[in-house]
Each structure stands twice: as structure tokens, then as C-alpha cells.
Write a protein that holds these residues in place. Structure first.
Motif, PDB file in Angstrom:
ATOM      1  N   HIS A 108       0.687  -1.169   0.019  1.00 56.83           N
ATOM      2  CA  HIS A 108      -0.139  -0.035   0.118  1.00 56.83           C
ATOM      3  C   HIS A 108       0.892   1.243   0.043  1.00 56.83           C
ATOM      4  CE1 HIS A 108       0.916  -0.423   4.391  1.00 56.83           C
ATOM      5  NE2 HIS A 108       0.395   0.705   4.323  1.00 56.83           N
ATOM      6  N   ILE A 109       2.011   1.049  -0.037  1.00 56.17           N
ATOM      7  CA  ILE A 109       3.153   2.490   0.045  1.00 56.17           C
ATOM      8  C   ILE A 109       3.752   2.296  -1.227  1.00 56.17           C
ATOM      9  CG2 ILE A 109       4.845   3.711   1.291  1.00 56.17           C
ATOM     10  CD1 ILE A 109       3.567   2.478   3.789  1.00 56.17           C
ATOM     11  N   CYS A 110       5.117   1.753  -1.088  1.00 57.76           N
ATOM     12  CA  CYS A 110       6.072   1.644  -2.340  1.00 57.76           C
ATOM     13  C   CYS A 110       5.573   1.110  -3.506  1.00 57.76           C
ATOM     14  CB  CYS A 110       7.388   1.212  -1.819  1.00 57.76           C
ATOM     15  SG  CYS A 110       8.188   2.252  -0.446  1.00 57.76           S
ATOM     16  N   VAL A 111       4.799  -0.095  -3.346  1.00 59.32           N
ATOM     17  CA  VAL A 111       4.539  -0.861  -4.368  1.00 59.32           C
ATOM     18  C   VAL A 111       3.456  -0.037  -5.060  1.00 59.32           C
ATOM     19  CG1 VAL A 111       3.380  -3.033  -5.352  1.00 59.32           C
ATOM     20  CG2 VAL A 111       5.137  -2.963  -3.442  1.00 59.32           C
ATOM     21  N   LEU A 112       2.478   0.274  -4.442  1.00 58.60           N
ATOM     22  CA  LEU A 112       1.165   1.080  -4.976  1.00 58.60           C
ATOM     23  C   LEU A 112       1.620   2.411  -5.882  1.00 58.60           C
ATOM     24  CD1 LEU A 112      -1.842   1.891  -5.051  1.00 58.60           C
ATOM     25  CD2 LEU A 112      -1.238   3.216  -2.976  1.00 58.60           C
ATOM     26  N   GLN A 113       2.740   3.270  -5.177  1.00 57.96           N
ATOM     27  CA  GLN A 113       3.007   4.444  -5.775  1.00 57.96           C
ATOM     28  C   GLN A 113       4.173   4.279  -6.929  1.00 57.96           C
ATOM     29  OE1 GLN A 113       4.771   7.406  -3.080  1.00 57.96           O
ATOM     30  NE2 GLN A 113       3.256   6.571  -1.361  1.00 57.96           N
ATOM     31  N   THR A 114       4.806   3.173  -6.814  1.00 60.89           N
ATOM     32  CA  THR A 114       5.585   2.891  -7.889  1.00 60.89           C
ATOM     33  C   THR A 114       4.859   2.132  -9.084  1.00 60.89           C
ATOM     34  OG1 THR A 114       7.418   2.068  -6.828  1.00 60.89           O
ATOM     35  CG2 THR A 114       7.528   1.304  -8.962  1.00 60.89           C
ATOM     36  N   ALA A 115       3.921   1.478  -8.978  1.00 58.69           N
ATOM     37  CA  ALA A 115       3.047   1.036 -10.065  1.00 58.69           C
ATOM     38  C   ALA A 115       2.041   2.053 -10.593  1.00 58.69           C
ATOM     39  CB  ALA A 115       1.929  -0.283  -9.424  1.00 58.69           C
ATOM     40  N   LEU A 116       1.629   3.046  -9.721  1.00 58.20           N
ATOM     41  CA  LEU A 116       0.731   4.063 -10.422  1.00 58.20           C
ATOM     42  C   LEU A 116       1.770   5.026 -11.254  1.00 58.20           C
ATOM     43  CD1 LEU A 116      -1.432   4.854  -7.410  1.00 58.20           C
ATOM     44  CD2 LEU A 116      -2.278   3.603  -9.344  1.00 58.20           C
ATOM     45  N   ASP A 117       2.828   5.481 -10.813  1.00 55.46           N
ATOM     46  CA  ASP A 117       3.691   6.096 -11.531  1.00 55.46           C
ATOM     47  C   ASP A 117       4.027   5.638 -12.664  1.00 55.46           C
ATOM     48  OD1 ASP A 117       3.702   8.490  -9.720  1.00 55.46           O
ATOM     49  OD2 ASP A 117       5.422   7.806  -8.845  1.00 55.46           O
ATOM     50  N   LEU A 118       4.429   4.250 -12.758  1.00 58.44           N
ATOM     51  CA  LEU A 118       4.903   3.496 -14.135  1.00 58.44           C
ATOM     52  C   LEU A 118       3.656   3.529 -15.103  1.00 58.44           C
ATOM     53  CD1 LEU A 118       6.930   0.609 -12.553  1.00 58.44           C
ATOM     54  CD2 LEU A 118       7.763   2.509 -13.930  1.00 58.44           C
ATOM     55  N   ASP A 136      -0.505  -4.550   7.257  1.00 53.68           N
ATOM     56  CA  ASP A 136      -1.850  -5.125   7.574  1.00 53.68           C
ATOM     57  C   ASP A 136      -2.470  -5.250   6.129  1.00 53.68           C
ATOM     58  OD1 ASP A 136      -4.718  -4.187   7.381  1.00 53.68           O
ATOM     59  OD2 ASP A 136      -4.464  -2.659   9.055  1.00 53.68           O
ATOM     60  N   SER A 137      -3.089  -6.418   6.174  1.00 52.85           N
ATOM     61  CA  SER A 137      -3.626  -7.152   4.976  1.00 52.85           C
ATOM     62  C   SER A 137      -4.783  -6.383   4.501  1.00 52.85           C
ATOM     63  CB  SER A 137      -3.879  -8.629   5.269  1.00 52.85           C
ATOM     64  OG  SER A 137      -5.188  -8.670   6.295  1.00 52.85           O
ATOM     65  N   GLY A 138      -5.556  -5.747   5.185  1.00 54.12           N
ATOM     66  CA  GLY A 138      -6.610  -4.778   4.928  1.00 54.12           C
ATOM     67  C   GLY A 138      -5.946  -3.679   3.815  1.00 54.12           C
ATOM     68  N   LYS A 139      -4.960  -3.047   4.284  1.00 54.35           N
ATOM     69  CA  LYS A 139      -4.430  -1.952   3.528  1.00 54.35           C
ATOM     70  C   LYS A 139      -3.715  -2.643   2.177  1.00 54.35           C
ATOM     71  CE  LYS A 139      -3.302   0.773   7.384  1.00 54.35           C
ATOM     72  NZ  LYS A 139      -2.276   1.086   8.403  1.00 54.35           N
ATOM     73  N   ALA A 140      -3.126  -3.962   2.285  1.00 56.60           N
ATOM     74  CA  ALA A 140      -2.987  -4.503   1.057  1.00 56.60           C
ATOM     75  C   ALA A 140      -3.869  -4.644   0.052  1.00 56.60           C
ATOM     76  CB  ALA A 140      -2.044  -5.709   1.203  1.00 56.60           C
TER      77      ALA A 140
END
Length: 181
Positions: A108-118, A136-140
Motif C-alpha cells: 500500500h506504499i512503495c508498491v502502489l506508488q511505483t505501479a501508479l507512477d509507471l 496490514d492485510s486490509g491495506k494491501a
């Protein structure tokens, strides 16, 4: 979108023991195992691979068992890998490989932001859900849902592997497939 080995890169984000220790054991173990299997397959298939380490001076290096199949590790402080000039330059040096398989933490942090930017920059990121994890699995789950709504492909590690191989007649199928059983 069909995942093709000849068009793929593998980006392993921040798989550092200090970050992983905060993730519940089942999700942590799955992310480590699936990231490792994908890195090994990518190495055998000569798919370019890069690992990142979030602020390694404070959080330590990436795991040794993952580093063995990942020839390069870049330190970063930006949460999105795309916003780090060195990582962006590495990615752009492989512009003939527009499919970026993303594994790592936290979803929900680095993976999310990287994927959205790419995705926004015209790449075709694929977030490998079972090779990513969060505290937190809910955030994932929320992040994976958001990524799907944004048009980012979400897949599982075994699917990525079998799409890379494409055919049981592939010369490396017999040697690589046992890792997926």
C-alpha cells in the motif's frame, strides 16, 4: 495483457528484513518465497532484474537469499521507485521491456506508488500480489483494488512464471517448473 518474458523486467522493492519483520508471518513468507522463485526464474530466463532498498543505512540491506538472483540493488528514499532518478534511468535503459513485474513491500506504499507512477508514464506494470505484502492485510487488499481500478494489472507469481515460459516445450520448463509445485 499477456505477460511476455522478452518484454519483461522484474523490480523487487524493499525486501529488507527490518521492513519484513513487521509483516505477519503468512504474508511475509509468501512474499519472500514468491519473490525468490520469480527472481530465480527471471535470472534463468535472462530477464533484467533490479532490487531496491529503502534507506538501507537505517533499514539494512535486502535479504541475502533474494540478492543472489538480483545483480543490482539501488538505495532509495522516495517511496515510488519511479521518482528516484537512478532507478528511473535504469528502467529507461530497458525501454524495449515495457512490462514491469513488481514484487516487494509494502503493497500500500512503495508498491502502489511505483505501479501508479509507471502506469502513468506509459509502462505496463504488473503487481504480483502474492509476492507483495503489507503490515496490514486490509491495506494491501485496498491497494490491490485501487491498482486494478486504475488499470494496473494484478497477477500471481505462478501465472507470471507460466506466461514467461509459455509452453511446456520451452527448453527451461523442466528445470524451472519444480519450484512451482
Amino acid at each position: 495483457m499477456r505477460i511476455e518474458a522478452r518484454q519483461s523486467l522484474l523490480l523487487n522493492i524493499d525486501m529488507q528484513d527490518r521492513l519484513l519483520s513487521a509483516i505477519p508471518e503468512p504474508a511475509r513468507n509468501a512474499a519472500i518465497q514468491n519473490s525468490g522463485r520469480l527472481l530465480a526464474a527471471a535470472a534463468a530466463l535472462e530477464i533484467p532484474r533490479l532490487a531496491t532498498a529503502q534507506y538501507p543505512q537505517g533499514l539494512g540491506p535486502i535479504r541475502d537469499d533474494l540478492r543472489e538472483n538480483c545483480p543490482q540493488t539501488f538505495a532509495k528514499t522516495a517511496f515510488s521507485c519511479w521518482r528516484d532518478a537512478v532507478i528511473r534511468d535504469w528502467l529507461e535503459s530497458y525501454n524495449t521491456h515495457p512490462q514491469v513485474m513488481i514484487t516487494g513491500v509494502e503493497t500500500h506504499i512503495c508498491v502502489l506508488q511505483t505501479a501508479l507512477d509507471l502506469h502513468h508514464a506509459g509502462w505496463r506494470p504488473v503487481v504480483v500480489a502474492d509476492a507483495c505484502a503489507s503490515r496490514d492485510s486490509g491495506k494491501a487488499e485496498s491497494a490491490l483494488s485501487r491498482l486494478g481500478q486504475a488499470g494496473v494489472t494484478v497477477a500471481v507469481a505462478e501465472s507470471v512464471f507460466y506466461e514467461w515460459i509459455g509452453d511446456a516445450a520451452h527448453p527451461q520448463f523442466r528445470s524451472l517448473a519444480p519450484a512451482w509445485r
